[in-house]
Each structure stands twice: as C-alpha cells, then as structure tokens.
Design a protein around this motif. Structure first.
Motif, PDB file in Angstrom:
ATOM      1  N   ASP A  91       0.829  -1.211   0.000  1.00  8.81           N
ATOM      2  CA  ASP A  91       0.000   0.000   0.000  1.00  8.81           C
ATOM      3  C   ASP A  91       0.860   1.257   0.000  1.00  8.81           C
ATOM      4  O   ASP A  91       0.506   2.269  -0.618  1.00  8.81           O
ATOM      5  CB  ASP A  91      -0.928   0.007   1.220  1.00  8.81           C
ATOM      6  N   GLY A  92       2.006   1.207   0.694  1.00 10.39           N
ATOM      7  CA  GLY A  92       2.894   2.366   0.718  1.00 10.39           C
ATOM      8  C   GLY A  92       3.438   2.698  -0.658  1.00 10.39           C
ATOM      9  O   GLY A  92       3.559   3.876  -1.028  1.00 10.39           O
ATOM     10  N   THR A  93       3.771   1.681  -1.439  1.00  7.33           N
ATOM     11  CA  THR A  93       4.238   1.930  -2.807  1.00  7.33           C
ATOM     12  C   THR A  93       3.140   2.541  -3.655  1.00  7.33           C
ATOM     13  O   THR A  93       3.366   3.481  -4.425  1.00  7.33           O
ATOM     14  CB  THR A  93       4.746   0.626  -3.443  1.00  7.33           C
ATOM     15  N   ARG A  94       1.917   2.023  -3.532  1.00  9.15           N
ATOM     16  CA  ARG A  94       0.810   2.615  -4.291  1.00  9.15           C
ATOM     17  C   ARG A  94       0.596   4.072  -3.883  1.00  9.15           C
ATOM     18  O   ARG A  94       0.349   4.943  -4.727  1.00  9.15           O
ATOM     19  CB  ARG A  94      -0.486   1.819  -4.082  1.00  9.15           C
ATOM     20  N   THR A  95       0.738   4.342  -2.579  1.00  9.17           N
ATOM     21  CA  THR A  95       0.536   5.705  -2.092  1.00  9.17           C
ATOM     22  C   THR A  95       1.560   6.657  -2.692  1.00  9.17           C
ATOM     23  O   THR A  95       1.211   7.756  -3.142  1.00  9.17           O
ATOM     24  CB  THR A  95       0.612   5.730  -0.555  1.00  9.17           C
ATOM     25  N   ILE A  96       2.828   6.262  -2.723  1.00  7.38           N
ATOM     26  CA  ILE A  96       3.862   7.160  -3.259  1.00  7.38           C
ATOM     27  C   ILE A  96       3.708   7.308  -4.769  1.00  7.38           C
ATOM     28  O   ILE A  96       3.886   8.407  -5.325  1.00  7.38           O
ATOM     29  CB  ILE A  96       5.278   6.694  -2.877  1.00  7.38           C
ATOM     30  N   LEU A  97       3.335   6.246  -5.472  1.00  9.46           N
ATOM     31  CA  LEU A  97       3.134   6.354  -6.913  1.00  9.46           C
ATOM     32  C   LEU A  97       1.933   7.241  -7.242  1.00  9.46           C
ATOM     33  O   LEU A  97       1.976   8.037  -8.189  1.00  9.46           O
ATOM     34  CB  LEU A  97       2.950   4.966  -7.525  1.00  9.46           C
ATOM     35  N   GLU A  98       0.878   7.123  -6.465  1.00  5.06           N
ATOM     36  CA  GLU A  98      -0.297   7.963  -6.709  1.00  5.06           C
ATOM     37  C   GLU A  98       0.015   9.422  -6.409  1.00  5.06           C
ATOM     38  O   GLU A  98      -0.406  10.332  -7.148  1.00  5.06           O
ATOM     39  CB  GLU A  98      -1.467   7.472  -5.873  1.00  5.06           C
ATOM     40  N   MET A 149       5.409  -4.493  -5.804  1.00  7.99           N
ATOM     41  CA  MET A 149       5.977  -3.174  -6.115  1.00  7.99           C
ATOM     42  C   MET A 149       6.273  -3.073  -7.606  1.00  7.99           C
ATOM     43  O   MET A 149       5.943  -2.065  -8.258  1.00  7.99           O
ATOM     44  CB  MET A 149       7.251  -2.954  -5.302  1.00  7.99           C
ATOM     45  N   GLU A 150       6.901  -4.104  -8.156  1.00 11.87           N
ATOM     46  CA  GLU A 150       7.221  -4.098  -9.579  1.00 11.87           C
ATOM     47  C   GLU A 150       5.946  -4.016 -10.428  1.00 11.87           C
ATOM     48  O   GLU A 150       5.895  -3.298 -11.434  1.00 11.87           O
ATOM     49  CB  GLU A 150       8.018  -5.346  -9.940  1.00 11.87           C
ATOM     50  N   ALA A 151       4.915  -4.760 -10.023  1.00 16.97           N
ATOM     51  CA  ALA A 151       3.653  -4.740 -10.764  1.00 16.97           C
ATOM     52  C   ALA A 151       3.006  -3.363 -10.718  1.00 16.97           C
ATOM     53  O   ALA A 151       2.466  -2.877 -11.727  1.00 16.97           O
ATOM     54  CB  ALA A 151       2.708  -5.798 -10.204  1.00 16.97           C
ATOM     55  N   LEU A 152       3.050  -2.723  -9.565  1.00 17.77           N
ATOM     56  CA  LEU A 152       2.506  -1.373  -9.457  1.00 17.77           C
ATOM     57  C   LEU A 152       3.284  -0.400 -10.336  1.00 17.77           C
ATOM     58  O   LEU A 152       2.702   0.473 -10.994  1.00 17.77           O
ATOM     59  CB  LEU A 152       2.540  -0.912  -7.997  1.00 17.77           C
ATOM     60  N   GLY A 153       4.607  -0.550 -10.353  1.00 12.20           N
ATOM     61  CA  GLY A 153       5.418   0.300 -11.220  1.00 12.20           C
ATOM     62  C   GLY A 153       5.049   0.126 -12.685  1.00 12.20           C
ATOM     63  O   GLY A 153       4.966   1.107 -13.446  1.00 12.20           O
ATOM     64  N   SER A 154       4.814  -1.120 -13.098  1.00 13.32           N
ATOM     65  CA  SER A 154       4.404  -1.392 -14.470  1.00 13.32           C
ATOM     66  C   SER A 154       3.065  -0.722 -14.777  1.00 13.32           C
ATOM     67  O   SER A 154       2.874  -0.114 -15.837  1.00 13.32           O
ATOM     68  CB  SER A 154       4.299  -2.904 -14.683  1.00 13.32           C
ATOM     69  N   LEU A 155       2.131  -0.827 -13.843  1.00 13.23           N
ATOM     70  CA  LEU A 155       0.819  -0.213 -14.031  1.00 13.23           C
ATOM     71  C   LEU A 155       0.920   1.296 -14.209  1.00 13.23           C
ATOM     72  O   LEU A 155       0.301   1.874 -15.118  1.00 13.23           O
ATOM     73  CB  LEU A 155      -0.069  -0.541 -12.828  1.00 13.23           C
ATOM     74  N   TYR A 156       1.718   1.953 -13.355  1.00 15.65           N
ATOM     75  CA  TYR A 156       1.799   3.417 -13.418  1.00 15.65           C
ATOM     76  C   TYR A 156       2.554   3.891 -14.657  1.00 15.65           C
ATOM     77  O   TYR A 156       2.299   5.001 -15.149  1.00 15.65           O
ATOM     78  CB  TYR A 156       2.386   3.974 -12.121  1.00 15.65           C
ATOM     79  N   HIS A 157       3.459   3.070 -15.174  1.00 19.89           N
ATOM     80  CA  HIS A 157       4.046   3.434 -16.463  1.00 19.89           C
ATOM     81  C   HIS A 157       3.030   3.276 -17.580  1.00 19.89           C
ATOM     82  O   HIS A 157       2.841   4.182 -18.402  1.00 19.89           O
ATOM     83  CB  HIS A 157       5.271   2.572 -16.772  1.00 19.89           C
ATOM     84  N   SER A 158       2.368   2.111 -17.624  1.00 19.87           N
ATOM     85  CA  SER A 158       1.470   1.824 -18.737  1.00 19.87           C
ATOM     86  C   SER A 158       0.255   2.737 -18.758  1.00 19.87           C
ATOM     87  O   SER A 158      -0.200   3.177 -19.821  1.00 19.87           O
ATOM     88  CB  SER A 158       1.016   0.360 -18.668  1.00 19.87           C
ATOM     89  N   ARG A 159      -0.283   3.053 -17.591  1.00 17.17           N
ATOM     90  CA  ARG A 159      -1.470   3.902 -17.509  1.00 17.17           C
ATOM     91  C   ARG A 159      -1.167   5.380 -17.703  1.00 17.17           C
ATOM     92  O   ARG A 159      -1.923   6.109 -18.341  1.00 17.17           O
ATOM     93  CB  ARG A 159      -2.130   3.709 -16.144  1.00 17.17           C
TER      94      ARG A 159
END
Length: 266
Positions: A91-98, A149-159
């Motif tokens: 959740d912390g990674t999603r928070t910083i990416l958002e 974390m890696e999956a979230l990073g992929s999502l934020y790049h692709s989206r």
C-alpha cells in the motif's frame, strides 16, 4: 544551471544513508523523507529534511510537490508480518506512486529486491545469468511485497506514462556478509552509479534491472542495467577469502526455507 529536486523515501535506512553523500550534486537538492530521525545537513549538502510515512497520503502528496524524480527506498527491508508488509510495502508503494502521479513527477526509481525472484534456480538461464526481467518467484512475504511493487510500477508506467525503473537489489552493504552475497553484492559506489543512470534516462519506460556489482561469481545478468549506461567498477571477489563456502542452488538461498512472516535479518 537548472536545479533538480530528488525525493528519497526511507532516507534514514541503511541504503538511504549509503546513497545520501554519494548523490550530492551542485545542481541537485535532495529531499529526504523517513519516519525515523534523519541526520542534519553537513557543509556542502543541499538537503530538505521531511518527516513522514509512505503510508500517509497527505504526507506523500506534500513531499512530492516540486519534485523531478523519486527514489523510493522506504518500507520494511526484511521478512515481517503479512499485515505490516501489505500496509507499508505494498500500500505504501501505491501511495507514493499515486502522489507522484498527482504531482506530475515524471520519474520514479523503485527499490525492489532479489527476493522477488528468490526461488529462481541460479543455473536456469545459462552462463549469461538470470535476466533482469525474470518472472517473479518470491521466496518470502517480503519478496511478494517487492513483486507487487514491480507490478505497481508497471501499471503506473502503462497507464500514466511515468518513467519507472525497478532495481532488484542484491545486497547493498559496505562489504558482503556471506558466500551468497559474493554473487549478489552491490557496492555503495556502484549503487550510486546505477541510480544516476536511472535518473538520466531520456525515454519514459518501464524497466526491471538487477542491482549488482561486476562480481566474479555473478549469477544474474547485468545486460539491462548496462543498456542504460551502468558500468560497475567493483567486485565482491576481494572479500572471498573471508567468506568460504559454496553458492546455493536457489537465488534466495536460505531465505527459501526460513519461516514465513517472522521478522528477521535480510
């Protein structure tokens, strides 16, 4: 000369402390964030110290303002309770990416781990070593959190087109602690060199890189990191005489058999 502001989460942690003096540049301001106390600036440093947790959206939103890049080191750095790893690392990674997306931060470097692929057999990729984008095979709940974390990073790049680099860090210490780390060691100087390459990429992309030095006993491929200009100048072999033994068959070594969910050393 234009100034660049780089946010480092987890700046009071082991890797954060090693990187801090090595990332000082005349045109760079380091914004240092952690829930733990952060040492005050020394002469020659241009730093902003920001207390805060990666689990707090308001703190992360404020921390990301006027930032050109983020180095996300914050979170639990070892096996722990699933609930804590979920809350802090995932959740912390999603928070910083958002927060980065909302603030328009174009570039994020995520500190992943070799434990995201700990159940990979060392010899399965042949003499070139395991490629950096080997599918996750985590060895612990901690490893699962890094795969997420890696999956979230992929999502934020692709989206959203964010430039995201995931570093599957081996063992970043002043010196390796055991024979396994002779193959996965990332010297602090090489870590800084690799981070600088991540910060200098010109085309937005999603990347997974192994974070290791040019070790004689390397078991992972440096190719993806070298493709963005990384050149290691260090080798763990100079410590080999003090660390006898044989390399494990699995990348994660002993971590593939340790009890899940029990806090311990990484």
């Amino acid at each position: 000369m234009p100034e660049h502001r780089v946010l480092i989460t987890g700046a009071a942690g082991a890797v954060g402390k090693l990187l801090r003096p090595r990332l000082i540049r005349d045109d760079r301001i380091l914004r240092l964030l952690d829930v733990q106390p952060i040492a005050a600036a020394v002469p020659g440093e241009r730093v902003e110290i920001v207390p805060g947790s990666v689990t707090d959206p308001a703190s992360m939103t404020a921390a990301c303002r006027d930032v050109d890049a983020i180095i996300h080191l914050g979170g639990l750095s070892r096996e722990d309770d699933w609930e804590r790893l979920l809350a802090i690392n995932i959740d912390g990674t999603r928070t910083i990416l958002e927060a980065a997306r909302t603030a328009g931060v174009p570039r994020v470097v995520l500190a992943s781990s070799n434990h995201a692929a700990g159940f990979r057999h060392i010899g399965e990729a042949g003499p070139g070593g395991l490629p950096a984008d080997s599918n996750p095979r985590p060895d612990t709940y901690y490893g699962v959190s890094k795969a997420a974390m890696e999956a979230l990073g992929s999502l934020y790049h692709s989206r959203f087109g964010m430039d995201v680099t995931c570093l599957r860090i081996g063992s970043c210490f002043e010196r390796p602690a055991d024979v396994r780390q002779l193959s996965l060691w990332l010297s602090p100087d090489d870590c800084a060199r690799l981070i600088e390459c991540c910060l200098a990429t010109t085309e937005p992309a999603y990347r997974v890189l192994w974070g290791v030095s040019a070790n004689t006993r390397a078991v992972v491929s440096p190719g993806a990191a070298e493709a963005i200009g990384y050149k290691s100048l260090d080798d763990a072999e100079r410590f080999a005489a003090d660390l006898p033994g044989t390399l494990p068959d699995l990348l994660g070594g002993e971590f593939c058999t340790t009890p899940l969910g029990r806090p311990g050393p990484m």
